[in-house]
Design a protein around this motif. Structure first.
Motif, PDB file in Angstrom:
ATOM      1  N   ALA A  49      32.064 -28.331  61.323  1.00 29.07           N
ATOM      2  CA  ALA A  49      31.056 -27.554  60.340  1.00 29.07           C
ATOM      3  C   ALA A  49      29.659 -27.826  60.964  1.00 29.07           C
ATOM      4  CB  ALA A  49      31.022 -28.112  59.084  1.00 29.07           C
ATOM      5  N   GLU A  50      29.210 -26.730  61.398  1.00 28.83           N
ATOM      6  CA  GLU A  50      27.772 -26.800  61.815  1.00 28.83           C
ATOM      7  C   GLU A  50      26.487 -26.279  60.847  1.00 28.83           C
ATOM      8  OE1 GLU A  50      26.517 -28.078  64.687  1.00 28.83           O
ATOM      9  OE2 GLU A  50      28.470 -28.585  65.533  1.00 28.83           O
ATOM     10  N   THR A  51      26.907 -25.351  60.108  1.00 30.71           N
ATOM     11  CA  THR A  51      25.864 -24.668  59.274  1.00 30.71           C
ATOM     12  C   THR A  51      26.547 -24.150  57.960  1.00 30.71           C
ATOM     13  OG1 THR A  51      23.863 -23.049  59.060  1.00 30.71           O
ATOM     14  CG2 THR A  51      25.889 -22.659  60.198  1.00 30.71           C
ATOM     15  N   TRP A  52      25.817 -23.274  57.139  1.00 33.45           N
ATOM     16  CA  TRP A  52      26.537 -22.910  55.867  1.00 33.45           C
ATOM     17  C   TRP A  52      26.120 -21.624  55.543  1.00 33.45           C
ATOM     18  CZ3 TRP A  52      22.771 -22.084  52.152  1.00 33.45           C
ATOM     19  CH2 TRP A  52      21.704 -22.573  52.448  1.00 33.45           C
ATOM     20  N   ALA A  53      26.803 -20.854  54.508  1.00 30.47           N
ATOM     21  CA  ALA A  53      26.440 -19.776  54.055  1.00 30.47           C
ATOM     22  C   ALA A  53      26.837 -19.590  52.700  1.00 30.47           C
ATOM     23  CB  ALA A  53      27.040 -18.464  54.838  1.00 30.47           C
ATOM     24  N   VAL A  54      25.910 -18.760  51.768  1.00 32.96           N
ATOM     25  CA  VAL A  54      26.078 -18.514  50.481  1.00 32.96           C
ATOM     26  C   VAL A  54      26.413 -17.077  50.269  1.00 32.96           C
ATOM     27  CG1 VAL A  54      25.111 -18.550  48.179  1.00 32.96           C
ATOM     28  CG2 VAL A  54      24.840 -20.376  49.744  1.00 32.96           C
ATOM     29  N   TYR A  55      27.258 -16.421  49.551  1.00 31.89           N
ATOM     30  CA  TYR A  55      27.578 -15.166  49.507  1.00 31.89           C
ATOM     31  C   TYR A  55      27.548 -14.795  47.867  1.00 31.89           C
ATOM     32  CZ  TYR A  55      30.188 -16.640  53.721  1.00 31.89           C
ATOM     33  OH  TYR A  55      30.356 -17.112  54.676  1.00 31.89           O
ATOM     34  N   VAL A  56      26.837 -13.728  47.264  1.00 31.60           N
ATOM     35  CA  VAL A  56      26.527 -13.348  46.321  1.00 31.60           C
ATOM     36  C   VAL A  56      27.025 -12.175  45.779  1.00 31.60           C
ATOM     37  CG1 VAL A  56      24.570 -13.177  44.369  1.00 31.60           C
ATOM     38  CG2 VAL A  56      24.232 -14.673  46.422  1.00 31.60           C
ATOM     39  N   ASP A  57      27.634 -11.887  44.591  1.00 28.45           N
ATOM     40  CA  ASP A  57      28.181 -10.834  43.865  1.00 28.45           C
ATOM     41  C   ASP A  57      27.208 -10.577  42.586  1.00 28.45           C
ATOM     42  OD1 ASP A  57      29.212  -8.562  42.741  1.00 28.45           O
ATOM     43  OD2 ASP A  57      31.266  -9.560  42.471  1.00 28.45           O
ATOM     44  N   ALA A  58      25.980  -9.772  42.772  1.00 25.43           N
ATOM     45  CA  ALA A  58      25.250  -9.710  41.741  1.00 25.43           C
ATOM     46  C   ALA A  58      25.240  -7.853  41.320  1.00 25.43           C
ATOM     47  CB  ALA A  58      23.753  -9.990  41.986  1.00 25.43           C
ATOM     48  N   SER A  59      24.888  -7.953  39.814  1.00 19.83           N
ATOM     49  CA  SER A  59      24.968  -6.641  39.487  1.00 19.83           C
ATOM     50  C   SER A  59      23.457  -6.172  38.409  1.00 19.83           C
ATOM     51  CB  SER A  59      26.024  -6.050  38.640  1.00 19.83           C
ATOM     52  OG  SER A  59      26.053  -4.901  38.163  1.00 19.83           O
ATOM     53  N   PRO A  60      22.703  -5.149  38.734  1.00 21.79           N
ATOM     54  CA  PRO A  60      21.594  -5.006  37.818  1.00 21.79           C
ATOM     55  C   PRO A  60      22.348  -5.089  36.505  1.00 21.79           C
ATOM     56  CG  PRO A  60      21.663  -3.649  39.687  1.00 21.79           C
ATOM     57  CD  PRO A  60      23.051  -4.261  39.791  1.00 21.79           C
ATOM     58  N   ALA A  61      21.406  -5.505  35.509  1.00 19.74           N
ATOM     59  CA  ALA A  61      21.834  -5.473  34.021  1.00 19.74           C
ATOM     60  C   ALA A  61      20.446  -5.267  33.168  1.00 19.74           C
ATOM     61  CB  ALA A  61      22.377  -6.910  33.577  1.00 19.74           C
ATOM     62  N   GLN A  62      20.913  -4.842  32.010  1.00 18.48           N
ATOM     63  CA  GLN A  62      19.763  -4.773  31.120  1.00 18.48           C
ATOM     64  C   GLN A  62      19.320  -6.217  30.480  1.00 18.48           C
ATOM     65  OE1 GLN A  62      18.572  -1.727  30.027  1.00 18.48           O
ATOM     66  NE2 GLN A  62      19.966  -0.789  31.369  1.00 18.48           N
ATOM     67  N   ALA A  63      17.972  -6.120  30.363  1.00 19.36           N
ATOM     68  CA  ALA A  63      17.217  -7.323  29.864  1.00 19.36           C
ATOM     69  C   ALA A  63      18.073  -7.585  28.291  1.00 19.36           C
ATOM     70  CB  ALA A  63      15.826  -7.275  29.900  1.00 19.36           C
ATOM     71  N   GLU A  64      18.209  -9.151  28.041  1.00 21.64           N
ATOM     72  CA  GLU A  64      18.276  -9.444  26.883  1.00 21.64           C
ATOM     73  C   GLU A  64      17.551 -10.078  26.136  1.00 21.64           C
ATOM     74  OE1 GLU A  64      21.923 -11.542  27.424  1.00 21.64           O
ATOM     75  OE2 GLU A  64      23.277  -9.986  28.253  1.00 21.64           O
ATOM     76  N   GLU A  65      17.715 -10.043  24.751  1.00 22.98           N
ATOM     77  CA  GLU A  65      16.663 -11.078  24.017  1.00 22.98           C
ATOM     78  C   GLU A  65      16.745 -12.452  24.318  1.00 22.98           C
ATOM     79  OE1 GLU A  65      16.198 -12.160  19.052  1.00 22.98           O
ATOM     80  OE2 GLU A  65      18.148 -10.992  19.810  1.00 22.98           O
TER      81      GLU A  65
END
Length: 443
Positions: A227-243
């Motif tokens: 191992a020399e370096t690293w990575a992060v992978y994101v699964d994100a989805s736009p959403a409505q604001a909540e209270e």
């Protein structure tokens, strides 16, 4: 060890150039499809008691549309060609269907996969991962960046990746999945896992509470000598604001106990008119802003309207497992990551009796009794012990659950409790006030 700050775009680029894994023999699928397995790697973990073999790698979406429900067929055989895989009933199977850690991949995005199995049935000589199927779905536009990150190797042989997810858009984002991977010099995945601590959403950029940037921690099973370096992978989805529920957090207090473990304590107050259940997330930061560790807890008791209770976060494995990391802590921040109104349950407040304590240098032990003086049968009760200094500053706290002789706590019955609390170094008992809190849930 290199430190890398990666965005989703960089992750995608890295995964395009990934290639086949290392020995033992592993065959990476040829990149002749729009969705491809780009590297495969196998290794035995460093655990001296449980022996497991780990097969990791990466899947890349080279299509011009988003895909999800990706299915991969994994095989692993010994030198005689016999399968080493077992189903849930322990029966031999030729292959197992697995999925990448992320459910949805946007165009140009990658995700690692990871699977482990016991070596009780033998050592793998060959293994393979092939693409079976995937579905197409609508693409989503998100702007997420990873900042202030690092990867360190713990004394336990684990690799810890920490950092911050930052929302650069004006829209709330729900985090559907989060994966971390260690990469070799050719950007091949050599260890991977889903996140161990983090949050389920990011507030829009510029959020006044600071919830547009949230720390995370991954713990990857080692060893990973390449191992020399690293990575992060994101699964994100736009959403409505909540209270935003009215919850108030005190300034957190961070200390290191005699065993070198880090603890973060504080109090949270419910200013709403409803009972609230919540999750708390704490991040530990170095002077330069690097995230050293993160930890999340589900508060073990529901907050009644107007109630204020202490909390503690105690499992900062990314700092506790790496010598010298706790010395770098310059500041701590705590977030409410999830808060849910739940008025479906009834709670009663009780008191402890005949309290006793034994004060050792590093661990204080508490014991006593709790009498259910209500007319309600309780499923269980939570006992909280908290230590305060002469100014009312919370110094340490911990909790334990108690149950009756038959499981339930009947009205007018008495139940014993015991609790050990790791305290700050050089704590003077003469300058400490002990308080207890008991909350029972009605059956």
């Amino acid at each position: 060890m290199k430190r890398s700050f990666v965005s989703l775009l960089l992750v995608a680029i890295l995964m395009v150039i990934a290639s086949a894994g290392r020995q033992p023999v592993a065959r990476a699928e040829e990149a002749n499809r729009k969705v491809t397995v780009t590297n495969i790697y196998g290794y035995q973990d460093a655990d001296g008691f449980f022996s497991y073999y780990h097969i990791v790698g990466s899947v890349y979406n080279g299509a011009d549309m988003a895909v999800n429900n990706i299915e991969l067929a994994l095989t692993a055989k010994d030198a005689e060609g016999k399968t080493l895989l077992r189903d849930y009933s322990g029966n031999p199977v030729e292959s197992i269907t697995i999925n990448p850690i992320l459910w949805t991949l946007e165009p140009g995005q990658a995700s690692p996969f990871a699977y482990s199995f016991s070596l009780d049935n033998g050592q793998p000589q060959t293994f393979d991962v092939k693409l079976i199927n995937y579905e197409t779905t609508a693409a989503r536009e998100t702007q997420v960046e990873v900042q202030h990150g690092q990867m360190v190797t713990g004394d336990d042989g684990m690799l810890y990746i920490t950092g911050e997810l930052v929302n650069l858009s004006e829209t709330r984002l729900d985090i559907k999945g989060l994966a971390g991977a260690a990469l070799d010099e050719d950007n091949n995945v050599v260890a991977a896992n889903t996140y161990e601590a983090g949050a389920g959403y990011l507030a829009p950029a510029g959020d006044a509470r600071g919830n547009d940037r949230i720390p995370f921690r991954f713990r990857l099973t080692g060893p990973a000598p390449t191992a020399e370096t690293w990575a992060v992978y994101v699964d994100a989805s736009p959403a409505q604001a909540e209270e935003v529920l009215p919850l108030e957090l005190s300034e957190p207090y961070t200390y290191v106990d005699a065993e070198g473990s880090v603890h973060v304590v504080g109090s949270v107050t419910n200013q709403a008119e409803d009972t609230i259940e919540l999750y708390l997330l704490a991040g530990l930061y170095a002077e330069d802003g690097t995230v050293l560790d993160a930890e999340v807890i589900n508060l073990p008791y529901a907050l009644q309207p107007g109630q204020s209770v202490p909390y503690s976060l105690n499992s900062f494995s990314g700092v506790d497992s790496v010598a010298g990391q706790s010395d770098k802590i310059a500041r701590t921040k705590v977030w409410v990551t999830t808060a849910m109104v739940n008025n479906n349950y009834e709670y009663v407040s009780l008191n402890t009796e005949i309290d006793q304590q034994v004060q050792a240098d590093s661990v204080w032990s508490f014991s006593g009794e709790v009498t259910n003086n209500s007319d309600k049968t309780l499923s269980w009760a939570t006992v909280v012990v908290a230590l305060y200094d002469q100014r009312g500053q919370l110094l340490a706290t911990y909790d334990t659950d108690i149950y009756g002789e038959t499981g339930l706590i009947e009205p007018q019955s008495t139940t014993a409790y015991t609790l050990d609390l790791n305290v700050p170094l050089d704590l003077d008992p003469a300058k400490v006030t002990v308080k207890t809190l008991v909350q029972g849930m009605v059956n």
